[in-house]
Design an enzyme around this catalytic site. Sequence first.
Site, PDB file in Angstrom:
ATOM      1  N   HIS A 240       2.036  -2.314   6.247  1.00 15.24           N
ATOM      2  CA  HIS A 240       2.043  -3.029   4.973  1.00 15.24           C
ATOM      3  C   HIS A 240       3.380  -3.745   4.700  1.00 15.24           C
ATOM      4  CE1 HIS A 240      -1.652  -0.851   3.903  1.00 15.24           C
ATOM      5  NE2 HIS A 240      -1.038   0.293   4.114  1.00 15.24           N
TER       6      HIS A 240
HETATM    7  O1  RIB Z   1      -0.624   0.450  -0.509  1.00 16.87           O
HETATM    8  C1  RIB Z   1       0.385   0.373   0.461  1.00 16.87           C
HETATM    9  C2  RIB Z   1       1.733   0.447  -0.185  1.00 16.87           C
HETATM   10  O2  RIB Z   1       1.886   1.694  -0.864  1.00 16.87           O
HETATM   11  C3  RIB Z   1       2.892   0.404   0.830  1.00 16.87           C
HETATM   12  O3  RIB Z   1       4.011  -0.180   0.230  1.00 16.87           O
HETATM   13  C4  RIB Z   1       3.146   1.851   1.100  1.00 16.87           C
HETATM   14  O4  RIB Z   1       4.483   2.091   1.544  1.00 16.87           O
HETATM   15  C5  RIB Z   1       2.941   2.435  -0.261  1.00 16.87           C
HETATM   16  O5  RIB Z   1       4.146   2.256  -1.003  1.00 16.87           O
END
Ligand code: RIB
Length: 310
Positions: A240
């Site tokens: 992500h």
């Molecule tokens: O949904 C994914 C996000 O939530 C990413 O930033 C992960 O690190 C969590 O913070």
Amino acid sequence: MTRKIIIDTDPGQDDAVAILLALASPELEVLGITAVAGNVPLSLTQKNARIVCELAGKTDVPVFAGCDRPLARNLVTAEHVHGKTGLDGIDLPDPTMPLQDAHGVDFIIETLRREPTGSVTICPLGPLTNIATAFQRAPEIIDRVQEIALMGGAYFEVGNITPAAEFNIYVDPEAADIVFKSGVPITVLPLDVTHKALVTKPRNNAFRALGRIGEVVASWTDFFERFDKEKYGSAGAPLHDPTVIAYLLKPDLFSGRHINVEIETKSDLTRGMTVADWWHVTDRTANATFMGDINADGFFALLTERIALL
Ligand code: RIB
Ligand code: CA
């Protein structure tokens, strides 16, 4: 000309890879890293941010502790994804570099007051609590922000913590509402993009072949891919947060639309939903560039090339 950034983060293995990518990239000057409560409590996110800086050999980058809970709600964490420490996957030594005395929110405010207007990009990788608090405390800094490039939200992919919401926005929807209504130029890297940035076996083997740091990255993704494999049947962990840094380095790897995005803060059922007007079905003013696609091979080539530099 390097680009000045502040990374606001809740490490989290994917945050950690994003921080490594930023620290490895000469195009970026990381003015500081502000930790926020999210994946794990603040006591761990601030510690993990320092662990990552030491892993990268960049102990000159100041790390600050920010807010330890959302603006108006109880903290929701994600140990079920990231493990008890937030960096499960490999044991790394406790940090020896100091945590800065100043509060992360004060660092954000002072930095934006000091640096020339339009010269600092803020990169939130977790809940938006620190950013919203800074904007509430010092509204005059809002117009001084160059851009906010954040990981959060979803449209087609809808949600990963509830059927309607992505984790970062879900944890502090009130903070997200403040940020999305601030008028700052915002670029959103949502689940629609990050779920296409999967660490498949060949990609993880490429990390592992990079030596010590690559092996650490591979151990992190081996650990946190469980959640997405079980839930979505994914071919690997979605990276992500590194998509935010990759966007700054190579924006052509991404495509999206400039649209209106509003945050659900009232309904318990859809709390934290990013209501993205992807099809322009309303006349609501566009307030964000919402990315929808990624050149995943180009993303992993960039990531592998840069981590090899550390
Ligand atoms: O949904 C994914 C996000 O939530 C990413 O930033 C992960 O690190 C969590 O913070
Ligand atoms: Ca994160």
